[in-house]
Each structure stands twice: as C-alpha cells, then as structure tokens.
Design an enzyme around this catalytic site. Structure first.
Site, PDB file in Angstrom:
ATOM      1  N   ASN A   1       7.250 -10.837   5.157  1.00 48.19           N
ATOM      2  CA  ASN A   1       6.849 -11.309   6.480  1.00 48.19           C
ATOM      3  C   ASN A   1       5.709 -12.304   6.372  1.00 48.19           C
ATOM      4  OD1 ASN A   1       4.131 -10.368   7.930  1.00 48.19           O
ATOM      5  ND2 ASN A   1       4.655  -8.832   6.369  1.00 48.19           N
TER       6      ASN A   1
ATOM      7  N   GLY B   1       1.547 -13.871  10.849  1.00 52.03           N
ATOM      8  CA  GLY B   1       0.424 -14.691  11.284  1.00 52.03           C
ATOM      9  C   GLY B   1      -0.410 -14.070  12.388  1.00 52.03           C
TER      10      GLY B   1
ATOM     11  N   ASN C   1      -9.447  -5.245   9.559  1.00 50.85           N
ATOM     12  CA  ASN C   1      -8.433  -5.817   8.665  1.00 50.85           C
ATOM     13  C   ASN C   1      -9.049  -6.948   7.839  1.00 50.85           C
ATOM     14  OD1 ASN C   1      -6.201  -6.904   7.432  1.00 50.85           O
ATOM     15  ND2 ASN C   1      -5.036  -7.231   9.311  1.00 50.85           N
TER      16      ASN C   1
ATOM     17  N   CYS D   1      -5.304  -9.697   5.732  1.00 51.29           N
ATOM     18  CA  CYS D   1      -4.059 -10.331   6.168  1.00 51.29           C
ATOM     19  C   CYS D   1      -3.764 -11.547   5.294  1.00 51.29           C
ATOM     20  CB  CYS D   1      -4.131 -10.760   7.624  1.00 51.29           C
ATOM     21  SG  CYS D   1      -2.607 -11.571   8.162  1.00 51.29           S
TER      22      CYS D   1
ATOM     23  N   LYS E   1      -9.169  -2.200   5.984  1.00 54.35           N
ATOM     24  CA  LYS E   1      -7.855  -2.306   5.357  1.00 54.35           C
ATOM     25  C   LYS E   1      -7.929  -3.342   4.250  1.00 54.35           C
ATOM     26  CE  LYS E   1      -2.925  -2.489   6.192  1.00 54.35           C
ATOM     27  NZ  LYS E   1      -1.851  -2.501   7.201  1.00 54.35           N
TER      28      LYS E   1
ATOM     29  N   ASN F   1      -2.610  -3.381   2.124  1.00 56.47           N
ATOM     30  CA  ASN F   1      -1.826  -4.312   2.924  1.00 56.47           C
ATOM     31  C   ASN F   1      -0.703  -4.856   2.035  1.00 56.47           C
ATOM     32  OD1 ASN F   1      -1.037  -6.074   5.037  1.00 56.47           O
ATOM     33  ND2 ASN F   1      -3.175  -6.416   5.619  1.00 56.47           N
ATOM     34  N   SER F   2       0.164  -5.664   2.621  1.00 59.60           N
ATOM     35  CA  SER F   2       1.276  -6.213   1.835  1.00 59.60           C
ATOM     36  C   SER F   2       0.757  -7.072   0.680  1.00 59.60           C
ATOM     37  CB  SER F   2       2.208  -7.035   2.730  1.00 59.60           C
ATOM     38  OG  SER F   2       1.500  -8.051   3.398  1.00 59.60           O
TER      39      SER F   2
ATOM     40  N   GLY G   1       7.447  -2.491   1.413  1.00 62.91           N
ATOM     41  CA  GLY G   1       8.574  -1.631   1.074  1.00 62.91           C
ATOM     42  C   GLY G   1       8.542  -1.137  -0.362  1.00 62.91           C
TER      43      GLY G   1
ATOM     44  N   GLY H   1       2.149   1.824   1.791  1.00 60.02           N
ATOM     45  CA  GLY H   1       2.953   1.005   0.894  1.00 60.02           C
ATOM     46  C   GLY H   1       4.122   1.752   0.292  1.00 60.02           C
TER      47      GLY H   1
END
Length: 311
Positions: A69, A72, A128, A131, A165, A194-195, A220, A248
């Site tokens: 993803n 934004g 956060n 990001c 985060k 986070n990702s 994922g 995660g």
C-alpha cells in the site's frame, strides 16, 4: 478458563487483539464495527492536523503473501477521531481506545498533542513515527537524533499515556540505539512494526499501485519474521514499564501466540483484517485460546516473553 486479557499502562483490556491503524478505522462506522467485535480495543486512523485525501488510487493491492500500500495517510483530521474517542469514553461499557496521530512536521505534531493534552480525552495515544508512504516525508523513527529531540519536547508538556508506532529495524545496533533513547522517556508502549517501506510488487510488466512509481509499504506474511524480531529485540532492551504491541503478519491464533511469546502485550491485525473483516477477531481469539489450553497456559503472562533459544 483461558484468558486473553491484557493491560497497557493503567488500562485493562478483555482481549489482546485489535486492529492496526490504517485498517477498518477511517470512519466512525468502521470504528464501531471493531468496537462491536471480539477485539479488545481499536486504534483510530492516524489523524493529521488537517484532513488528507492521501495518494492517488490505486494505492492498495492484496498479494499472495500479504499486501502493498501507499495510502499516504488519508484521514478526516485528528479532531474527528479525538471527538469520537472522547465521546465514547463517557460510556462506562465502552472499551479503552487508542488515538493515532501525527503531524506533517514536528511543529504540527506538537500542535496536535497540545490540543489532546488540553482535551477531555484520557485514553491512550499512538504517535505514528513510521509512515513510509508520504512522498518527501521520511520515517522519523529512522532518524534517532530527531526522534530524541521530538520526544524530549513532547514529554516537557504531555502527561497523558503515549506510545509510539515504529518502523521495522534491521540492525542489532539500531535496536540498541533506539532502545537507549526510548528508555529515557515515560512511554506507555512501543508498537512494532509498521509496514516495511518501499517494496515493489509487479503484475506482468507493470507495478500494481500508482503512487511513488509503485513503491509501497509491505504487510502480511512477508513481514512476520521481521515483526517478531523487532518485538523480541525491544522486549529484551526496554524498561519493563514500556509495553510492546506486536503488529505484522498476524492471520491466525498461532501468529498471535508467537508475537506474545516474543514479548507483546497486545497484538494488532492489519492486512488480514482488511481481507477478512472484523469477524477475524472471534476466529483468531478462539485459535489463540485453543493453543493456550493445549499448552496449559491460563493467561498471557504465563508465556509472554518466554521465547526459548536453542541450547
């Protein structure tokens, strides 16, 4: 009776599972759906000083092993989410919640946190710092000096429960450096992770998402080993007063069990929640309880952080 109850700071939760910020939390309706599920809590979409449309679509894609993803930070503005959680805390039957926020600059972040400090909201805030999907804006938590300076400023005036985060770290020395900074401050928790930023997924000869030439955060199955490593590394290094939220690669009770085994007090679900919806919390809770019962564990504290090493 096997219990998945847990605690972060002074807040008790009936269940250790919840959504991850960014998934099923954009609107009040989505948040209420999480509230009505088996989840122990919810975290809001990350609210910024002003509402944001986010990046152009398509900006999300499911893959065989997870997701990519580059949203934004689309959101309705921090005030929208602050109003929701402040109103909900008036209800004695309500769960405790997490309000996720960040500014597009250090100054904006302080403006938001000063407003929350002055508000009636008494719950948890998740700041956060990680990001990876805002063009031109680096992930702050990779800049240790800037992170230290920001936390120093924040805790000069902010007295309510606050956690951060984090992005995934990949070097042992970075775990050491980050923990040394975090241990200086009265953080309620850190959220790992986070990702993984700036992955690339290709379909035939073309990227699958539009923003940033296809670069986006990976979630994922791909990220579970990295997430578990971050949870355990910080569990080993942080003050006991700083709880850890594991995020995660969680799509089964076994995945949640592993996060807790590595030291997590709560577990957030992102990609799998997006794919399955809020009913996932009932399924994963039962799977986790079954594993605990099979192993003779009654509470999370019976095995949290008890990861075994090869002799």
């Amino acid at each position: 009776m096997v219990s998945t109850a847990t605690k972060i700071a002074t807040f008790a939760f009936d269940n250790c599972l919840m959504n991850a910020a960014g998934v099923y939390c954009m609107t009040k309706e989505e948040l209420l759906a999480i509230e009505a599920s088996e989840a122990g809590s919810f975290v809001t979409k990350t609210g910024t000083l002003a509402p944001r449309q986010g990046n152009p679509e398509p900006r999300y894609a499911d893959t065989a092993l997870g997701s990519i993803n580059s949203m934004g930070l689309p959101n309705h503005g921090y005030q929208y989410y602050l109003d929701i959680v402040t109103e909900m805390q008036k209800d004695q039957a309500s769960k405790h919640h997490f309000l996720s926020v960040v500014g597009m600059s250090a100054e904006e972040t302080e403006t938001i946190l000063k407003a929350i400090q002055a508000s009636d909201y008494q719950g948890l805030v998740e700041l956060n710092l990680s990001c990876p999907n805002v063009p031109g804006k680096p992930q702050l938590a990779y800049d240790f000096e800037a992170t230290d300076q920001l936390l120093k400023k924040i805790f000069s005036y902010y007295t309510k429960p606050l956690g951060i985060k984090l992005p995934p770290y990949f070097d042992i020395v970075h775990f050491d450096q980050a923990a040394a900074i975090f241990n200086q401050y009265p953080l309620a928790f850190v959220n790992c992770v986070n990702s993984i930023g700036n992955g690339l997924v290709i379909d035939d000869e073309q990227v699958v998402i539009k923003p940033k030439s296809g670069f986006g955060g990976i979630g994922g199955d791909y990220i579970k080993p990295t997430a578990l490593a971050n949870v355990h590394a910080f569990y080993q290094r942080l003050n006991p007063s700083i709880q850890i939220i594991g995020t995660g690669g969680v799509k089964t009770g076994r995945d949640a069990f592993e996060h807790i085994l590595c030291g997590a007090a709560m577990v957030q679900i992102g990609t799998a929640l997006h794919q399955e919806g809020p009913a996932i919390f009932k399924r994963i809770t039962k799977e986790l309880q079954d594993i605990m019962a099979e192993k003779g564990y009654q509470t999370l504290d019976d095995f949290r952080g008890q990861l075994q090493y090869k002799p």
